[in-house]
Design a protein around this motif. Structure first.
Motif, PDB file in Angstrom:
ATOM      1  N   GLY A 137      41.067  33.496  45.705  1.00 24.54           N
ATOM      2  CA  GLY A 137      41.171  34.726  44.936  1.00 24.54           C
ATOM      3  C   GLY A 137      42.589  35.156  44.627  1.00 24.54           C
ATOM      4  O   GLY A 137      43.542  34.376  44.718  1.00 24.54           O
ATOM      5  N   ALA A 138      42.724  36.427  44.258  1.00 29.12           N
ATOM      6  CA  ALA A 138      44.000  36.936  43.769  1.00 29.12           C
ATOM      7  C   ALA A 138      44.313  38.292  44.381  1.00 29.12           C
ATOM      8  O   ALA A 138      43.418  39.088  44.671  1.00 29.12           O
ATOM      9  N   VAL A 139      45.610  38.526  44.558  1.00 31.59           N
ATOM     10  CA  VAL A 139      46.122  39.836  44.944  1.00 31.59           C
ATOM     11  C   VAL A 139      47.012  40.327  43.815  1.00 31.59           C
ATOM     12  O   VAL A 139      47.847  39.571  43.309  1.00 31.59           O
ATOM     13  N   VAL A 140      46.819  41.574  43.404  1.00 23.34           N
ATOM     14  CA  VAL A 140      47.663  42.178  42.374  1.00 23.34           C
ATOM     15  C   VAL A 140      48.303  43.436  42.962  1.00 23.34           C
ATOM     16  O   VAL A 140      47.606  44.354  43.377  1.00 23.34           O
ATOM     17  N   LYS A 178      46.664  28.397  50.528  1.00 24.10           N
ATOM     18  CA  LYS A 178      45.267  28.795  50.708  1.00 24.10           C
ATOM     19  C   LYS A 178      44.560  28.999  49.371  1.00 24.10           C
ATOM     20  O   LYS A 178      43.381  29.357  49.330  1.00 24.10           O
ATOM     21  N   GLY A 179      45.308  28.809  48.270  1.00 25.56           N
ATOM     22  CA  GLY A 179      44.732  29.006  46.951  1.00 25.56           C
ATOM     23  C   GLY A 179      44.752  30.439  46.476  1.00 25.56           C
ATOM     24  O   GLY A 179      44.184  30.764  45.427  1.00 25.56           O
ATOM     25  N   ILE A 180      45.416  31.313  47.237  1.00 21.00           N
ATOM     26  CA  ILE A 180      45.480  32.735  46.874  1.00 21.00           C
ATOM     27  C   ILE A 180      46.725  32.979  46.017  1.00 21.00           C
ATOM     28  O   ILE A 180      47.836  32.592  46.390  1.00 21.00           O
ATOM     29  N   ARG A 181      46.528  33.636  44.883  1.00 21.98           N
ATOM     30  CA  ARG A 181      47.645  33.994  44.005  1.00 21.98           C
ATOM     31  C   ARG A 181      48.046  35.444  44.244  1.00 21.98           C
ATOM     32  O   ARG A 181      47.177  36.299  44.436  1.00 21.98           O
ATOM     33  N   ARG A 234      44.242  46.524  31.931  1.00 19.71           N
ATOM     34  CA  ARG A 234      43.817  45.231  31.390  1.00 19.71           C
ATOM     35  C   ARG A 234      44.771  44.114  31.817  1.00 19.71           C
ATOM     36  O   ARG A 234      44.351  42.957  31.971  1.00 19.71           O
ATOM     37  N   ALA A 235      46.045  44.433  32.026  1.00 14.18           N
ATOM     38  CA  ALA A 235      46.977  43.442  32.571  1.00 14.18           C
ATOM     39  C   ALA A 235      46.589  43.084  34.002  1.00 14.18           C
ATOM     40  O   ALA A 235      46.690  41.917  34.420  1.00 14.18           O
ATOM     41  N   VAL A 236      46.137  44.079  34.760  1.00 16.48           N
ATOM     42  CA  VAL A 236      45.671  43.842  36.127  1.00 16.48           C
ATOM     43  C   VAL A 236      44.447  42.938  36.118  1.00 16.48           C
ATOM     44  O   VAL A 236      44.347  41.983  36.904  1.00 16.48           O
ATOM     45  N   VAL A 237      43.504  43.227  35.222  1.00 17.69           N
ATOM     46  CA  VAL A 237      42.293  42.411  35.111  1.00 17.69           C
ATOM     47  C   VAL A 237      42.656  40.960  34.808  1.00 17.69           C
ATOM     48  O   VAL A 237      42.095  40.024  35.396  1.00 17.69           O
ATOM     49  N   PHE A 238      43.588  40.757  33.907  1.00 20.65           N
ATOM     50  CA  PHE A 238      44.027  39.399  33.566  1.00 20.65           C
ATOM     51  C   PHE A 238      44.533  38.665  34.799  1.00 20.65           C
ATOM     52  O   PHE A 238      44.147  37.525  35.075  1.00 20.65           O
ATOM     53  N   LEU A 239      45.416  39.313  35.583  1.00 23.30           N
ATOM     54  CA  LEU A 239      45.991  38.663  36.758  1.00 23.30           C
ATOM     55  C   LEU A 239      44.968  38.476  37.873  1.00 23.30           C
ATOM     56  O   LEU A 239      45.148  37.615  38.747  1.00 23.30           O
ATOM     57  N   SER A 245      45.018  31.487  36.383  1.00 21.14           N
ATOM     58  CA  SER A 245      44.863  30.622  37.563  1.00 21.14           C
ATOM     59  C   SER A 245      46.119  29.852  37.949  1.00 21.14           C
ATOM     60  O   SER A 245      46.246  29.401  39.085  1.00 21.14           O
ATOM     61  N   ALA A 246      47.068  29.671  37.039  1.00 21.69           N
ATOM     62  CA  ALA A 246      48.308  28.958  37.355  1.00 21.69           C
ATOM     63  C   ALA A 246      49.489  29.908  37.510  1.00 21.69           C
ATOM     64  O   ALA A 246      50.640  29.465  37.546  1.00 21.69           O
ATOM     65  N   ILE A 247      49.219  31.194  37.603  1.00 24.59           N
ATOM     66  CA  ILE A 247      50.291  32.196  37.683  1.00 24.59           C
ATOM     67  C   ILE A 247      50.308  32.818  39.080  1.00 24.59           C
ATOM     68  O   ILE A 247      49.311  33.390  39.516  1.00 24.59           O
ATOM     69  N   THR A 248      51.427  32.709  39.762  1.00 24.57           N
ATOM     70  CA  THR A 248      51.588  33.388  41.049  1.00 24.57           C
ATOM     71  C   THR A 248      53.063  33.666  41.290  1.00 24.57           C
ATOM     72  O   THR A 248      53.942  32.976  40.750  1.00 24.57           O
ATOM     73  N   GLY A 249      53.333  34.704  42.065  1.00 23.81           N
ATOM     74  CA  GLY A 249      54.705  35.094  42.365  1.00 23.81           C
ATOM     75  C   GLY A 249      55.430  35.746  41.202  1.00 23.81           C
ATOM     76  O   GLY A 249      56.652  35.882  41.224  1.00 23.81           O
ATOM     77  N   GLN A 250      54.671  36.190  40.193  1.00 20.65           N
ATOM     78  CA  GLN A 250      55.282  36.717  38.972  1.00 20.65           C
ATOM     79  C   GLN A 250      55.094  38.240  38.852  1.00 20.65           C
ATOM     80  O   GLN A 250      54.211  38.818  39.483  1.00 20.65           O
ATOM     81  N   THR A 251      55.908  38.834  37.998  1.00 16.39           N
ATOM     82  CA  THR A 251      55.803  40.261  37.702  1.00 16.39           C
ATOM     83  C   THR A 251      55.608  40.432  36.204  1.00 16.39           C
ATOM     84  O   THR A 251      56.430  39.962  35.409  1.00 16.39           O
ATOM     85  N   LEU A 252      54.514  41.074  35.831  1.00 14.27           N
ATOM     86  CA  LEU A 252      54.205  41.320  34.421  1.00 14.27           C
ATOM     87  C   LEU A 252      54.575  42.758  34.082  1.00 14.27           C
ATOM     88  O   LEU A 252      53.954  43.699  34.564  1.00 14.27           O
ATOM     89  N   ASP A 253      55.618  42.920  33.269  1.00 16.54           N
ATOM     90  CA  ASP A 253      56.042  44.255  32.844  1.00 16.54           C
ATOM     91  C   ASP A 253      55.151  44.731  31.704  1.00 16.54           C
ATOM     92  O   ASP A 253      54.949  44.000  30.732  1.00 16.54           O
TER      93      ASP A 253
END
Length: 261
Positions: A137-140, A178-181, A234-239, A245-253
């Motif tokens: 899964g993902a953490v935002v 662990k596959g967590i973004r 909607r940016a949160v929903v995307f992440l 799925s290939a995005i992690t460690g990033q910050t979306l302004d």
């Protein structure tokens, strides 16, 4: 539900309030997610949950103090007991900044801000790591455009949000196997009821209209407007979705181009 970006997913949102937290919950539900609403004020949770359920969505209201280990553990268990899985965690807890120069900011205020924003986010992420690993899964993390400037009076807020960013990046590295973004969304001004009230105060102080305050503020952005809460959500929903799925460690302004990272 006309958007299946989070179909079949379970999304936990902490810090659910009347502004961005509400929008994140509503947009996640509109994208097909079952939404777990967590905050200290139960009445607020029920109001947002009622909106989601009226549109046909599924929710769980879980009053939670994210600075309390037992409360967070209970949130994880209640979520698993109710929905059987956890696909995304959105850490949206917010502490009102002191708005004083750092030289005059009370140390306890900074400690409280760090405890909620940073350690609260870490406590939540630690507690949810097991279930999130099972679903990859993902953490935002909800951060802030305060990362991009050093304007007066935002010092203590920048301290907390900068620490949150550093922690988020390290968590992305540690949890990646662990596959967590782990990603962050950094809004600037959000055209919500809270900001509308604040602009009203500014307008009264300087003898101008709210529209003029808005125009002067928005003029600093490329799009000449301020983002709405739903646009941030909607940016949160995307992440939170498999589309990132290939995005992690990033910050979306998400700031209509006020700052360029």
């Amino acid at each position: 539900m006309n958007n299946a970006l989070l179909a079949g997913k379970v999304v936990v949102v902490s810090g659910v309030g009347p502004g961005l937290g509400r929008s994140i919950c509503l947009e996640a539900a509109a994208a097909g997610a079952r939404v777990v609403l967590a905050a200290r004020t139960e009445s607020r949770l029920k109001e947002v949950a009622a909106e989601i359920e009226a549109a046909g969505g599924e929710t769980l209201c879980a009053p939670t103090d994210i600075t309390d280990d037992a409360a967070v553990a209970n949130l994880v268990q209640r979520t698993l007991d109710t929905f059987g899985r956890i696909d995304a965690l959105v850490n949206n807890a917010f502490a009102v900044p002191s708005m004083k120069p750092l030289a005059r900011t009370d140390f306890q205020q900074i400690r409280d801000s760090l405890d909620l924003t940073v350690l609260g986010g870490l406590r939540m992420t630690q507690a949810f790591t097991g279930p999130l690993a099972e679903t990859e899964g993902a953490v935002v993390m909800i951060n802030s455009a305060v990362l991009r400037h050093s304007e007066p009076r935002y010092g203590s807020y920048k301290v907390a949000k900068s620490a949150l960013l550093a922690m988020s990046q390290t968590l992305a590295t540690e949890l990646g196997e662990k596959g967590i973004r782990v990603n962050s969304v950094a809004p600037g001004y959000i055209w919500s009821d809270q900001l509308k009230w604040y602009f009203g105060e500014v307008a009264e102080k300087y003898g101008i209209t709210v529209d003029q305050v808005y125009e002067q503020t928005a003029a600093r952005s490329d799009l000449k407007r301020l983002p709405e809460p739903d646009e941030i959500a909607r940016a949160v929903v995307f992440l939170a979705s498999s589309w990132s799925s290939a995005i992690t460690g990033q910050t979306l302004d998400v700031n209509c181009g006020e700052y360029h990272a």
